[in-house]
Design a protein around this motif. Structure first.
Motif, PDB file in Angstrom:
ATOM      1  N   TYR A  17       0.840  -1.194   0.000  1.00  0.00           N
ATOM      2  CA  TYR A  17       0.000   0.000   0.000  1.00  0.00           C
ATOM      3  C   TYR A  17       0.874   1.243   0.000  1.00  0.00           C
ATOM      4  CZ  TYR A  17       0.880  -0.211   5.071  1.00  0.00           C
ATOM      5  OH  TYR A  17       1.472  -0.284   6.303  1.00  0.00           O
ATOM      6  N   ARG A 178      -3.580   3.752  -0.359  1.00  0.00           N
ATOM      7  CA  ARG A 178      -4.177   3.085  -1.510  1.00  0.00           C
ATOM      8  C   ARG A 178      -3.459   1.756  -1.731  1.00  0.00           C
ATOM      9  NH1 ARG A 178      -5.117   8.305  -5.620  1.00  0.00           N
ATOM     10  NH2 ARG A 178      -6.198   9.574  -4.017  1.00  0.00           N
ATOM     11  N   THR A 180      -4.062  -2.425  -3.843  1.00  0.00           N
ATOM     12  CA  THR A 180      -4.707  -3.151  -4.935  1.00  0.00           C
ATOM     13  C   THR A 180      -5.277  -4.466  -4.418  1.00  0.00           C
ATOM     14  OG1 THR A 180      -3.204  -2.196  -6.567  1.00  0.00           O
ATOM     15  CG2 THR A 180      -4.382  -4.196  -7.204  1.00  0.00           C
ATOM     16  N   ASP A 182      -7.593  -7.740  -6.002  1.00  0.00           N
ATOM     17  CA  ASP A 182      -8.121  -8.347  -7.228  1.00  0.00           C
ATOM     18  C   ASP A 182      -7.835  -7.474  -8.450  1.00  0.00           C
ATOM     19  OD1 ASP A 182      -9.153 -10.489  -5.810  1.00  0.00           O
ATOM     20  OD2 ASP A 182     -11.142  -9.595  -5.610  1.00  0.00           O
ATOM     21  N   GLY A 183      -6.694  -6.790  -8.433  1.00  0.00           N
ATOM     22  CA  GLY A 183      -6.322  -5.940  -9.553  1.00  0.00           C
ATOM     23  C   GLY A 183      -7.032  -4.596  -9.574  1.00  0.00           C
ATOM     24  N   LYS A 184      -7.863  -4.282  -8.571  1.00  0.00           N
ATOM     25  CA  LYS A 184      -8.593  -3.012  -8.508  1.00  0.00           C
ATOM     26  C   LYS A 184      -7.997  -2.127  -7.418  1.00  0.00           C
ATOM     27  CE  LYS A 184     -11.752  -4.643 -11.394  1.00  0.00           C
ATOM     28  NZ  LYS A 184     -13.125  -4.910 -10.958  1.00  0.00           N
ATOM     29  N   GLU A 185      -7.874  -0.819  -7.711  1.00  0.00           N
ATOM     30  CA  GLU A 185      -7.382   0.101  -6.698  1.00  0.00           C
ATOM     31  C   GLU A 185      -8.433   0.283  -5.605  1.00  0.00           C
ATOM     32  OE1 GLU A 185      -5.252   4.345  -6.920  1.00  0.00           O
ATOM     33  OE2 GLU A 185      -7.444   4.487  -6.981  1.00  0.00           O
ATOM     34  N   ARG A 187      -9.108   2.382  -1.859  1.00  0.00           N
ATOM     35  CA  ARG A 187      -8.665   3.508  -1.039  1.00  0.00           C
ATOM     36  C   ARG A 187      -9.235   3.389   0.377  1.00  0.00           C
ATOM     37  NH1 ARG A 187      -9.462   8.581  -5.321  1.00  0.00           N
ATOM     38  NH2 ARG A 187      -8.294   7.605  -7.037  1.00  0.00           N
ATOM     39  N   SER A 255     -15.369  -0.163  -5.318  1.00  0.00           N
ATOM     40  CA  SER A 255     -14.158  -0.574  -6.044  1.00  0.00           C
ATOM     41  C   SER A 255     -14.387  -1.863  -6.829  1.00  0.00           C
ATOM     42  CB  SER A 255     -12.987  -0.751  -5.077  1.00  0.00           C
ATOM     43  OG  SER A 255     -13.321  -1.680  -4.071  1.00  0.00           O
ATOM     44  N   HIS A 257     -14.305  -5.178  -6.405  1.00  0.00           N
ATOM     45  CA  HIS A 257     -13.533  -6.417  -6.382  1.00  0.00           C
ATOM     46  C   HIS A 257     -14.378  -7.500  -5.721  1.00  0.00           C
ATOM     47  CE1 HIS A 257     -12.919  -5.642  -2.100  1.00  0.00           C
ATOM     48  NE2 HIS A 257     -12.564  -4.408  -2.424  1.00  0.00           N
ATOM     49  N   ASP A 266      -6.227 -11.529  -0.665  1.00  0.00           N
ATOM     50  CA  ASP A 266      -5.684 -10.206  -0.344  1.00  0.00           C
ATOM     51  C   ASP A 266      -6.139  -9.707   1.036  1.00  0.00           C
ATOM     52  OD1 ASP A 266      -4.256  -9.907  -2.737  1.00  0.00           O
ATOM     53  OD2 ASP A 266      -6.038  -9.178  -3.795  1.00  0.00           O
TER      54      ASP A 266
END
Length: 417
Positions: A17, A178, A180, A182-185, A187, A255, A257, A266
């Motif tokens: 992060y 921030r 990631t 599952d490949g998504k950002e 916050r 987001s 995910h 994750d």
């Protein structure tokens, strides 16, 4: 505009992060905020609102003080319906604590005013208050301020909200990371207030965390309780537990995910980032203790149990004698040992080592040969580190507090005037 109050940065794993330089409570997807002067206080902003465009998964923990303030009772009641929150209304200046049935009705009216204006079910609106205990909120200014507050909601309203929740704080307290999933950002942002009447067991502070992570309320609640024990419950300023304090989290889920659970690949990444945000807010609160000049970090290791490590760390950081020694840059290590001795932690005096900064001042329970001037310099820093090794096991814990100064007495002697 006041700058954001920051503690010394913690060690962080940037691979997982990233800490954002200009944090905003509105940064996660779906959130807006606002803050204004409604007239509860004489001049400064005193009414703030966080709003989410969808009903957010929510979690909260509350003060352990037996005299729990009316706004907390109302928020808890609402959270029990479905564990979701879409708006959070906060006032400063009046605590609405110890105000009886009239104060409770004020709290319901406070919630209703926001729910009606936003077109939301009342149970999806959380409320919080901070300020002088025993004084009711002037409901006229509050209810008149709510529509204007809603008109001002925006992504840029973060600082206004943060200023609206302050009492004796010297600046706003915000943090954002921030990561990631599952490949998504994703916050995670936080804002807090608190500088006096701070003591472990979730007391005398307000903290609000927003995130766009996808997570169910029950999972979020479990995470918050676990993290609270490691962070907010490990700070103390003056040993007084407030009537009003709360940590609330809202997760918009925007987001997109896969939902976070403890089995998600994750999960530990999210937990570490969430813990970091909470720990930074806790440290900022400790650093901003009323009249404080130094942040004190006490690390206890070698304890036989985790609870013992926490007891010892909190006893040291909460000791008025240790705090005044830090203020005077006096390496009076006997006060540290005394706090460990009454903490309730298991102790073998012949095995204890104490360090002030990098200076070993006690070894094997006996005075060590050390340079007192180096120890004084270690105490005369913005961040003072005290280490204790109990030599009994592998458990460790860290607590945070501040020094105790003349200004603490001055501020609190005239708090209502």
């Amino acid at each position: 505009m006041d700058s954001t109050l920051c503690a010394e940065p913690l060690q962080e794993n940037a691979h997982y992060y990233t800490k954002i330089a200009n944090p905003m409570i509105t940064s996660p997807r779906g959130f807006t905020a606002a803050g204004l002067h409604a007239g509860i206080k004489r001049k400064r902003k005193d009414l703030g609102l966080i709003c989410c465009e969808v009903p957010a998964a929510a979690a909260a923990v509350y003060t352990t003080n037996a005299f729990q303030a009316a706004p907390l009772m109302v928020t808890q009641e609402g959270m029990e319906v479905e564990g979701r929150m879409q708006a959070l209304l906060v006032n400063s200046g009046k605590a609405n604590a110890c105000t009886g049935e009239a104060g409770l009705q004020d709290a319901y009216q406070m919630r209703e005013s926001a729910a009606v204006a936003l077109g939301l079910p009342e149970h999806q609106v959380g409320i919080a208050s901070t300020g002088v205990i025993g004084e009711r909120i002037p409901m006229g200014p509050l209810t008149r301020g709510v529509p204007e507050l809603i008109e001002q909601l925006s992504k840029e309203g973060s600082d206004d909200f943060c200023h609206a929740i302050l009492t004796t704080d010297t600046g706003i307290k915000t943090v954002e990371v921030r990561l990631t999933i599952d490949g998504k950002e994703v916050r995670i942002s936080g804002a807090a207030k608190g500088s006096g009447m701070i003591h472990p067991n979730m007391a005398t502070m307000l903290a609000f965390v927003t995130t766009d992570a996808v997570i169910e309320p029950s999972v979020l609640q479990g995470l918050l309780r676990e993290v609270t024990d490691e962070t907010y419950n490990m700070i103390t300023v003056d040993g007084d537990s407030s009537t009003n304090d709360m940590v609330a989290v809202m997760a918009s889920g925007l987001s997109n995910h896969q939902p976070l659970t403890r089995e998600h690949t994750d999960w530990l990444v999210f937990k570490d980032a969430f813990t970091f945000v909470s720990q930074e807010l806790a440290r900022m609160i400790a650093r901003d203790g009323e009249g404080a000049t130094r942040l004190v970090e006490v690390e206890v290791k070698g304890a036989s149990t985790l609870e013992g490590a926490r007891q010892a760390a909190k006893a040291i950081v909460g000791s008025s004698l240790v705090k005044t020694a830090v203020y005077g840059a006096d390496p009076n290590w006997g006060r540290i040992l005394s706090a460990v001795g009454y903490s309730g932690a298991a102790v073998n005096p012949a095995q204890i080592q104490v360090t002030i900064g990098e200076v070993i001042v006690v070894d094997g329970g006996q005075p060590a040969l050390y340079d007192e001037e180096l120890a004084r310099r270690a105490l005369d820093q913005p961040l003072v580190h005290i280490g204790v090794d109990l030599g009994l096991g592998t458990a460790s814990a860290t607590a945070w507090g501040c020094d105790l100064t003349y200004d603490y007495v001055r501020i609190n002697a005239s708090y209502r005037t």
